[in-house]
Design an enzyme around this catalytic site. Structure first.
Site, mmCIF file in Angstrom:
data_model
loop_
_atom_site.group_PDB
_atom_site.id
_atom_site.type_symbol
_atom_site.label_atom_id
_atom_site.label_comp_id
_atom_site.label_asym_id
_atom_site.label_seq_id
_atom_site.Cartn_x
_atom_site.Cartn_y
_atom_site.Cartn_z
ATOM 1 C CG ASP A 1 -1.848 1.225 1.216
ATOM 2 O OD1 ASP A 1 -2.546 1.416 0.206
ATOM 3 O OD2 ASP A 1 -1.864 2.005 2.188
ATOM 4 C CB SER A 2 0.162 4.736 -0.930
ATOM 5 O OG SER A 2 -1.085 4.830 -0.267
ATOM 6 C CB CYS B 1 -2.657 1.050 -2.800
ATOM 7 S SG CYS B 1 -2.804 2.781 -3.210
ATOM 8 C CD GLU C 1 -2.786 8.900 6.398
ATOM 9 O OE1 GLU C 1 -1.816 9.586 6.690
ATOM 10 O OE2 GLU C 1 -2.748 7.946 5.591
ATOM 11 C CB CYS D 1 -10.238 5.150 -0.738
ATOM 12 S SG CYS D 1 -8.794 5.920 0.045
ATOM 13 C CG HIS E 1 -7.098 6.237 4.326
ATOM 14 N ND1 HIS E 1 -6.270 5.619 3.414
ATOM 15 C CD2 HIS E 1 -6.283 6.940 5.173
ATOM 16 C CE1 HIS E 1 -5.010 5.947 3.684
ATOM 17 N NE2 HIS E 1 -5.003 6.735 4.747
HETATM 18 N N1 DGL Z 1 -4.116 3.909 -0.411
HETATM 19 C C1 DGL Z 1 -4.778 4.935 -1.205
HETATM 20 C C2 DGL Z 1 -5.996 4.316 -1.906
HETATM 21 O O1 DGL Z 1 -6.529 3.297 -1.497
HETATM 22 C C3 DGL Z 1 -5.199 6.118 -0.364
HETATM 23 C C4 DGL Z 1 -4.033 6.906 0.178
HETATM 24 C C5 DGL Z 1 -3.199 7.563 -0.919
HETATM 25 O O2 DGL Z 1 -3.709 8.428 -1.661
HETATM 26 O O3 DGL Z 1 -2.034 7.198 -1.030
HETATM 27 O O4 DGL Z 1 -6.442 4.848 -2.890
#
Ligand code: DGL
Length: 290
Positions: A10-11, A72, A149, A184, A186
């Site tokens: 993930d990012s 992600c 976050e 997403c 989050h």
């Molecule tokens: N992990 C990203 C997503 O699911 C969200 C956070 C980011 O923009 O890096 O799209």
């Protein structure tokens, strides 16, 4: 027999929602890589995201994983084919499982997808849903990631933002839309709030949960060796695979979790508890360069 080794990319911390959903359903050795130094991905170009994602793929493959999960949504939406091409293990993304679940639930064949700017601009969900015969209205909700976050989960500001975003999405979407896809990493954290705000008839699909189910099915049926879905691996990759060990023979308590991040390990640990619902003690810092 050993447990399967699953790499999760993930990012940043958000992908822990996918890890959480998988860990609840599937005993495995999990290696999680969060590219915290370079997040957010949601505002970046496909080229950049693909480059970062391929670097992470190489790193996780070096940990001897059997399967790679791109947790992600943005990386899946922007770079899935390129990641798949670069990988030597089967790869599962989050878009197809989320779209398939939405299609299973939608009676009206219309859905609303909420995601980052980059995911929405890629139209990956619209295209995946279209393949399942569901029309999609996509809505970018860029403020949700920083709010989550910040820990503002049940917070009046987040609620107001959510009311505005959903109000706009509902005004633009086909009236009959009966599924809301949380596209997403989050968004599962604010799912209870979104549930209260969304019209009662709308069902909520969490792509983390849908992905966990797909991964469990793949591992249990060892579909790894005979995949049928498009968000799986290519034919050439299939021939390179070693079958993954079935999970039933290894006790769940033998599973392990390893965490790797590209920025502060302390910050990751702090946020991880919220996303994973349990404390994370050991996190390693890695520098992938570039
Ligand atoms: N992990 C990203 C997503 O699911 C969200 C956070 C980011 O923009 O890096 O799209």
């Amino acid at each position: 027999m050993t447990l399967p080794r699953i790499g999760v990319f993930d990012s940043g911390v958000g992908g822990l929602t996918v890890l959480k959903a998988m860990a609840e359903q599937l005993p495995a050795h999990y290696s999680y890589f969060g590219d915290t130094a370079r997040l957010p991905y949601g505002t970046k170009s496909a080229e950049t995201v693909a480059r970062y994602a391929i670097g992470a793929t190489r790193f996780l493959e070096a940990q001897n994983i059997d399967l790679l999960v791109i947790a992600c949504n943005t990386a899946t939406a922007l770079a899935f084919p390129r990641i798949q091409e670069a990988a030597h293990v089967p790869v599962v993304g989050v878009v197809e499982p989320g779209a398939a679940m939405a299609a299973e639930l939608s009676k009206s064949r219309a859905a609303i997808v909420i995601a980052t700017e980059a995911t929405v601009s890629s139209h990956a969900y619209r295209d995946a849903l279209q393949r399942h015969g569901v029309a999609a209205h996509e809505k970018a909700c860029p403020l949700f990631v920083p709010l989550v976050e910040e820990g503002w989960i049940e917070h009046p500001v987040t609620e107001q933002v959510a009311r505005i975003y959903l109000g706009e999405a509902l005004a633009q979407a086909p009236e009959r839309a009966d599924v809301l896809v949380l596209a997403c990493t989050h968004y599962p954290l604010i799912a209870p709030m979104l549930r209260r705000i969304a019209p009662e008839h709308m069902q909520i699909v969490d792509s983390a949960e849908s992905t966990a189910r797909v991964v469990k099915r793949i591992i249990e049926k060892d579909e790894i060796c005979h995949p049928e879905r498009s968000e799986g691996a290519s034919a050439t990759e299939r021939s390179r695979r070693t079958p993954i060990q079935p999970t039933s023979s290894a006790p769940a308590e033998h599973r392990t979790f390893r965490f790797y991040v590209t920025d502060s390990t302390d910050k990751f640990k702090r946020l991880a508890t919220r996303f994973l619902g349990r404390q994370v003690d050991h996190v390693e810092h890695v520098d992938l360069g570039g």
